[in-house]
Scaffold this active site. Structure first.
Site, PDB file in Angstrom:
ATOM      1  N   TRP A 131       0.867  -1.186   0.000  1.00  0.00           N
ATOM      2  CA  TRP A 131       0.000   0.000   0.000  1.00  0.00           C
ATOM      3  C   TRP A 131       0.902   1.234   0.000  1.00  0.00           C
ATOM      4  O   TRP A 131       1.820   1.329   0.827  1.00  0.00           O
ATOM      5  CB  TRP A 131      -0.863  -0.051   1.252  1.00  0.00           C
ATOM      6  CG  TRP A 131      -1.868   1.036   1.398  1.00  0.00           C
ATOM      7  CD1 TRP A 131      -2.786   1.432   0.467  1.00  0.00           C
ATOM      8  CD2 TRP A 131      -2.075   1.854   2.557  1.00  0.00           C
ATOM      9  NE1 TRP A 131      -3.558   2.447   0.986  1.00  0.00           N
ATOM     10  CE2 TRP A 131      -3.141   2.726   2.260  1.00  0.00           C
ATOM     11  CE3 TRP A 131      -1.487   1.936   3.814  1.00  0.00           C
ATOM     12  CZ2 TRP A 131      -3.622   3.663   3.167  1.00  0.00           C
ATOM     13  CZ3 TRP A 131      -1.966   2.864   4.725  1.00  0.00           C
ATOM     14  CH2 TRP A 131      -3.017   3.716   4.404  1.00  0.00           C
ATOM     15  N   ASP A 212      -0.356  -4.983   9.554  1.00  0.00           N
ATOM     16  CA  ASP A 212      -1.352  -4.031   9.081  1.00  0.00           C
ATOM     17  C   ASP A 212      -2.623  -4.851   8.863  1.00  0.00           C
ATOM     18  O   ASP A 212      -2.688  -5.689   7.965  1.00  0.00           O
ATOM     19  CB  ASP A 212      -0.890  -3.359   7.783  1.00  0.00           C
ATOM     20  CG  ASP A 212      -1.864  -2.278   7.360  1.00  0.00           C
ATOM     21  OD1 ASP A 212      -2.977  -2.221   7.922  1.00  0.00           O
ATOM     22  OD2 ASP A 212      -1.528  -1.484   6.458  1.00  0.00           O
ATOM     23  N   LYS A 248     -13.243  -0.405   6.207  1.00  0.00           N
ATOM     24  CA  LYS A 248     -13.814  -1.373   5.261  1.00  0.00           C
ATOM     25  C   LYS A 248     -14.823  -2.292   5.941  1.00  0.00           C
ATOM     26  O   LYS A 248     -15.915  -2.486   5.434  1.00  0.00           O
ATOM     27  CB  LYS A 248     -12.720  -2.241   4.624  1.00  0.00           C
ATOM     28  CG  LYS A 248     -11.405  -1.552   4.413  1.00  0.00           C
ATOM     29  CD  LYS A 248     -11.341  -0.723   3.164  1.00  0.00           C
ATOM     30  CE  LYS A 248     -10.148   0.206   3.243  1.00  0.00           C
ATOM     31  NZ  LYS A 248      -9.746   0.826   2.030  1.00  0.00           N
TER      32      LYS A 248
HETATM   33  N1  PLP Z   1      -3.598  -0.374   5.310  1.00  0.00           N
HETATM   34  C1  PLP Z   1      -3.962  -0.839   4.122  1.00  0.00           C
HETATM   35  C2  PLP Z   1      -3.223  -1.984   3.550  1.00  0.00           C
HETATM   36  C3  PLP Z   1      -5.025  -0.259   3.435  1.00  0.00           C
HETATM   37  O1  PLP Z   1      -5.372  -0.749   2.254  1.00  0.00           O
HETATM   38  C4  PLP Z   1      -5.706   0.835   4.020  1.00  0.00           C
HETATM   39  C5  PLP Z   1      -6.779   1.491   3.288  1.00  0.00           C
HETATM   40  O2  PLP Z   1      -6.923   1.438   2.100  1.00  0.00           O
HETATM   41  C6  PLP Z   1      -5.293   1.264   5.285  1.00  0.00           C
HETATM   42  C7  PLP Z   1      -4.236   0.645   5.892  1.00  0.00           C
HETATM   43  C8  PLP Z   1      -5.876   2.378   6.083  1.00  0.00           C
HETATM   44  O3  PLP Z   1      -7.031   2.942   5.740  1.00  0.00           O
HETATM   45  P1  PLP Z   1      -7.792   3.901   6.750  1.00  0.00           P
HETATM   46  O4  PLP Z   1      -6.824   4.925   7.198  1.00  0.00           O
HETATM   47  O5  PLP Z   1      -8.910   4.434   5.946  1.00  0.00           O
HETATM   48  O6  PLP Z   1      -8.257   3.052   7.861  1.00  0.00           O
END
Ligand code: PLP
Length: 400
Positions: A131, A212, A248
């Site tokens: 990511w 993560d 999500k």
């Molecule tokens: N880590 C991964 C791998 C993700 O795909 C995402 C969101 O797309 C996040 C963390 C963190 O998203 P958020 O800050 O919206 O919780």
């Protein structure tokens, strides 16, 4: 002087959404941004979230006072239990805690701040690819960022040998970021046997596993399955961090609900870690927002609501699986050159299709299909009504 400020490049995924929005074709499909869509291509507010929201709105005993810096206790405890398991020895022995954060991004950032400033970790290993924001977060803190092999283009699967070799060569104390499930962007996860081997290498090399965990429950619709790797590491006696997001799995994207689960060997150090994290969070965002955390806490702490939520995550995961299957069948039926089994083998909302940047451009220009340059598709963008158009586009992209 402000006149010296240089233009920064746009954030790719949001630039893609802007281009999609500017396209007036009825054929347009957003296969970029990581958000769930219904069969009608619409965002989905989970019914259990709606129900709890109306209860909260009617509850006049609630106010808008500051939360403690660590967050809402009934949320952090429920969130930590979600990722570690109800029977987690670490929780029962008071060796674990949760710290409320600004969603998954905030959990990653708080953890990175803590690791760099408080425990002198300076090297981090990220999967290649990963990511994009992982790079953003760790580079802000001047970590020495290194990659471990993950994606194998030839098999469109995991480069397990490459991953193990790279981790074996990592220096002691390096932080290893692991996607707990539904690896973003590839949709490829290690098998349980492979996780066990990864754990051995991490233990032997004295590395620090940092999960993560942005997709717990959303990846497969089964919480126990999605948290398996985290629980396995904790059961093996590791100290770990797990960054959790409720974007999500609860559809609470803009509420910024997150938790950093911390597991240590020693209950004595929990209070010290908490005190340091409070200092860091105080300077970052001071106090977390309560609305989303109240929703998640109300659901996870109530068996009836929790059962409804488990139905919802299954609905989302099942729809994604069905769309994977449908696209795969269409490609097969058309005789599109290449093997496409990875479309059904991959897990979560993303699929690394293997399409080149040129082919992705072609899909945008000719078919109004908006996907990331890496060839990553958000499978939630696919519906029974647009799958033919998407399959036709892919066919033409790979045959011209
Ligand atoms: N880590 C991964 C791998 C993700 O795909 C995402 C969101 O797309 C996040 C963390 C963190 O998203 P958020 O800050 O919206 O919780």
């Amino acid at each position: 002087r402000f006149s010296d400020v240089e233009q920064a490049p746009p954030v790719a995924v949001f630039a893609l959404t802007a281009a999609y929005k500017a396209d007036t074709s009825p054929l347009r499909v957003n296969l970029g941004v990581g958000a769930y869509r219904t069969e009608e291509g619409k965002p989905w507010v989970l019914p259990v979230v709606r129900e709890v929201e109306s209860q909260l709105a009617a509850d006049h005993s609630l106010d808008h006072e500051y939360l403690p810096i660590q967050g809402l206790p009934e949320f952090t405890t429920a969130a930590t239990r979600l990722v570690l398991g109800d029977d987690s020895a670490a929780m029962l022995e008071n060796r674990a805690m949760g710290f409320q954060t600004l969603s998954g991004t905030g959990a990653l950032r708080l953890a990175a701040e803590f690791l760099k400033r408080k425990t002198n970790h300076s090297v981090v290993y990220l999967p290649d690819p990963t990511w994009a924001n992982h790079n953003g977060i760790f580079s802000m803190l001047d970590f020495d960022i290194r990659k471990y092999r993950y994606w194998k283009p030839e098999t469109r699967g995991l480069d397990f040998e490459g991953m193990i070799e790279d981790l074996k060569n990592a220096p002691a104390n390096a932080v290893v970021v692991l996607h707990a499930c539904a690896h973003n962007p590839t949709g490829v996860d290690p098998t349980r046997e492979q996780w066990k081997a990864i754990a051995e290498v991490i233990k032997a090399g004295n590395l620090f596993p940092f999960f993560d965990s942005a997709y717990i429950g959303f990846a497969s619709g089964d919480v126990e399955r999605d948290r398996w790797a985290v629980k396995y590491f904790v059961d093996q006696g590791f100290e770990v961090f797990a960054a959790q997001s409720f974007s999500k799995n609860f559809g609470l994207y803009n509420e910024r609900v997150g938790n950093l689960a911390v597991v240590t060997h020693d209950p004595q150090v929990i209070g010290k870690i908490k005190s340091q994290m409070e200092k860091l969070a105080r300077a970052l965002w001071s106090n977390p927002p309560s609305h989303g955390a109240r929703i998640v806490a109300a659901v996870l702490n109530n068996p009836t609501l929790s059962a409804q939520w488990r139905e919802h995550i299954k609905t989302m995961a099942d729809r994604i699986t069905q769309m994977r299957e449908l696209l795969y069948q269409k490609l097969k039926l058309q005789g599109t050159p290449g093997t496409w089994t990875h479309i059904v083998d991959q897990i979560g909302m993303f699929s690394y299709t293997g399409l080149s940047p040129k082919q992705v451009d072609f899909l945008k220009e000719k078919y109004h299909l908006y996907a990331m340059k890496s060839g990553r598709f958000n499978m939630c963008g696919i519906t029974p009504s647009n799958v033919d158009h998407i399959a036709k586009g892919i066919h033409e992209a790979v045959t011209t």
